[in-house]
Design an enzyme around this catalytic site. Structure first.
Site, PDB file in Angstrom:
ATOM      1  CD  GLU A 102      -2.810  -1.284   2.408  1.00 29.79           C
ATOM      2  OE1 GLU A 102      -2.720  -0.412   3.281  1.00 29.79           O
ATOM      3  OE2 GLU A 102      -3.649  -2.204   2.444  1.00 29.79           O
ATOM      4  CG  ASN A 124      -0.425  -7.058  -1.372  1.00 35.88           C
ATOM      5  OD1 ASN A 124      -0.938  -7.665  -2.315  1.00 35.88           O
ATOM      6  ND2 ASN A 124      -0.928  -7.081  -0.148  1.00 35.88           N
ATOM      7  CG  HIS A 136      -9.682  -6.393   0.744  1.00 38.06           C
ATOM      8  ND1 HIS A 136      -9.909  -7.519   1.507  1.00 38.06           N
ATOM      9  CD2 HIS A 136      -8.386  -6.080   0.923  1.00 38.06           C
ATOM     10  CE1 HIS A 136      -8.790  -7.862   2.123  1.00 38.06           C
ATOM     11  NE2 HIS A 136      -7.850  -7.012   1.781  1.00 38.06           N
ATOM     12  CD  GLU A 182      -4.403  -8.257   1.751  1.00 39.30           C
ATOM     13  OE1 GLU A 182      -5.315  -7.585   2.267  1.00 39.30           O
ATOM     14  OE2 GLU A 182      -3.194  -7.975   1.891  1.00 39.30           O
ATOM     15  CG  ASP A 197     -12.350  -9.828   1.813  1.00 42.75           C
ATOM     16  OD1 ASP A 197     -12.308  -8.869   1.024  1.00 42.75           O
ATOM     17  OD2 ASP A 197     -11.980  -9.733   3.002  1.00 42.75           O
TER      18      ASP A 197
HETATM   19  C1  XIL Z   1      -6.472  -6.810   8.411  1.00 45.88           C
HETATM   20  C2  XIL Z   1      -6.761  -8.068   9.228  1.00 45.88           C
HETATM   21  O1  XIL Z   1      -7.545  -8.920   8.446  1.00 45.88           O
HETATM   22  C3  XIL Z   1      -7.452  -7.710  10.523  1.00 45.88           C
HETATM   23  O2  XIL Z   1      -7.586  -8.860  11.343  1.00 45.88           O
HETATM   24  C4  XIL Z   1      -6.655  -6.644  11.261  1.00 45.88           C
HETATM   25  O3  XIL Z   1      -7.373  -6.244  12.404  1.00 45.88           O
HETATM   26  C5  XIL Z   1      -6.384  -5.462  10.368  1.00 45.88           C
HETATM   27  O4  XIL Z   1      -5.736  -5.884   9.178  1.00 45.88           O
HETATM   28  N1  XIL Z   1      -5.111  -4.993   3.822  1.00 45.88           N
HETATM   29  C6  XIL Z   1      -4.050  -5.661   4.374  1.00 45.88           C
HETATM   30  C7  XIL Z   1      -4.254  -6.527   5.570  1.00 45.88           C
HETATM   31  O5  XIL Z   1      -2.952  -5.632   3.777  1.00 45.88           O
HETATM   32  O6  XIL Z   1      -3.156  -6.542   6.424  1.00 45.88           O
HETATM   33  C8  XIL Z   1      -5.493  -6.157   6.326  1.00 45.88           C
HETATM   34  O7  XIL Z   1      -5.705  -7.173   7.299  1.00 45.88           O
HETATM   35  C9  XIL Z   1      -6.677  -6.007   5.404  1.00 45.88           C
HETATM   36  C10 XIL Z   1      -6.423  -4.921   4.395  1.00 45.88           C
END
Ligand code: XIL
Length: 367
Positions: A169, A210, A246, A276, A278
């Site tokens: 990020e 990422n 996401h 990641e 979802d």
């Molecule tokens: C999130 C986790 O899923 C949570 O459990 C935690 O409280 C906060 O972080 N992008 C990322 C991850 O790169 O590290 C994040 O994970 C979700 C968004």
């Protein structure tokens, strides 16, 4: 796609007949008589492997105490991402000191079960220890902190973590570099240095950049692609780009743009990892929710797999119970593959079928 609508009229009648028929078949084949469990869904892992794609889910140390979840993970996936236990805040006990007990247990547990570990994360602006967030450092000090951190962590897990999320990020939506502790202290070259140090610390790991909302064409994904090309011109090869993915059903995106975007990264020599995945699903009632999340997942994955070289697809969570969505986005429900009681949801079938139908060249052998 599985139709979740309740059977009505003739449909109901025929489904009863079908049900009775299959019960008789099961009894005559001895399955019920011997008390065998119903057949489990075919593993995603095999479907993905046949296309050269790794398939993963993110877990954390709860997996150590939940054998039923570990079984599910092993049956369906070949990769596990570590959700939180490798974050700087979680492992730091002070400047230059670490406690790897929890992370070691988790990584060893996963490796011992044949799962490749997707390491998350070496360089980020979130979840850093207080001494770092609140400290005042010169450029030289910040560089040695970052270098020591990378060597300590990537060095410690060398040979045990298959892929590292090296920088996470780093960009704003408009494509400028995000104002982080690393940018402020070291300057824009922190990214290049981070990749060089990680490569030195673990020469065999897959190293990726990422970010989120870079799944389609926009100023941020333009900036990431330029960064990767720029790094390569300076002799720093980044192995892949991680699209967090996401997805939010309230914020539609352009599938054609997703496909094109994957294409341009892979043509430029940067295969894509979906890191990641979802879906934030609005609360619409069980049947509609499940149908819609399945459709979104299928459409997205179809665009991704048709677009170019995809190394891996990792879901951010295993079952709906382990998703971060309910606590971070209280108005949404988690679109993951399994219910809290481990049952595959329609999205599971949708994902499996989409992978099965994708071209064999969608993936490529993973290092
Ligand atoms: C999130 C986790 O899923 C949570 O459990 C935690 O409280 C906060 O972080 N992008 C990322 C991850 O790169 O590290 C994040 O994970 C979700 C968004």
């Amino acid at each position: 796609m599985t139709d979740m609508k309740p059977a009505q009229g003739h449909g109901k009648y025929f489904s009863r007949i079908l049900l009775i028929g299959s019960l008789l078949l099961a009894i005559s084949s001895g399955a019920l008589a011997e008390g065998l469990p119903p057949p489990s869904p075919p593993p995603l892992r095999d479907a993905a492997k046949s296309k050269g794609i790794r398939i993963g889910a993110t877990v954390d140390d709860w997996i150590l105490k939940r054998p039923e979840l570990a079984d599910l993970l092993i049956r369906q996936f070949d990769t596990a991402a570590i959700e939180n236990s490798l974050k700087f805040l979680q492992i730091s006990t002070g400047r230059g000191t670490y406690d790897f007990t929890r992370a070691d247990q988790l990584v060893d547990f996963l490796n011992a079960r044949g799962l490749a570990v997707q390491g998350h994360v070496l360089v980020w602006h979130v979840d850093n220890p207080k001494w770092l967030d609140e400290g005042k450092f010169t450029k030289d000090e910040a560089e040695s902190i970052l270098k020591e951190h990378i060597f300590a962590v990537a060095g410690h897990f060398r040979g045990r973590v298959a892929a590292w999320d090296v920088v996470n990020e780093a960009f704003e939506e408009n494509g400028t570099l995000r104002d982080t502790v690393w940018l402020r202290t070291i300057g824009p070259e922190y990214i290049e240095k981070a990749f060089r140090w990680t490569r030195e610390a673990d020469p065999d790991a897959v190293l990726f950049y990422n970010d989120f909302r870079i799944e389609w064409g926009n100023p941020k994904s333009d900036a990431v692609l330029n960064l990767l090309k720029d790094l390569r011109a300076k002799g720093v090869q980044v192995d892949a780009v991680g699209f967090q993915s996401h997805l939010d059903m309230q914020k539609p995106f352009d599938l054609a743009s997703v496909r094109k975007n994957i294409g341009r990264f892979s043509r430029a020599g940067f295969p894509v990892m979906i890191t990641e995945l979802d879906i934030q699903v609005p609360k619409l009632g069980d049947v509609r929710q499940r149908k819609q999340e399945a459709e979104v997942a299928a459409d997205f994955l179809q665009a991704v797999l048709a677009g170019g070289k995809v190394k891996s697809v990792t879901f951010w969570g295993l079952t709906d119970e382990s998703s971060w969505i309910p606590s971070w986005f209280p108005n949404a429900l988690p679109g993951l593959l399994f219910t809290a009681d481990l049952k595959p949801k329609p999205i599971f079938d949708a994902v499996l079928k989409t992978i099965e139908k994708s071209a064999p060249a969608a993936g490529q052998p993973v290092k």
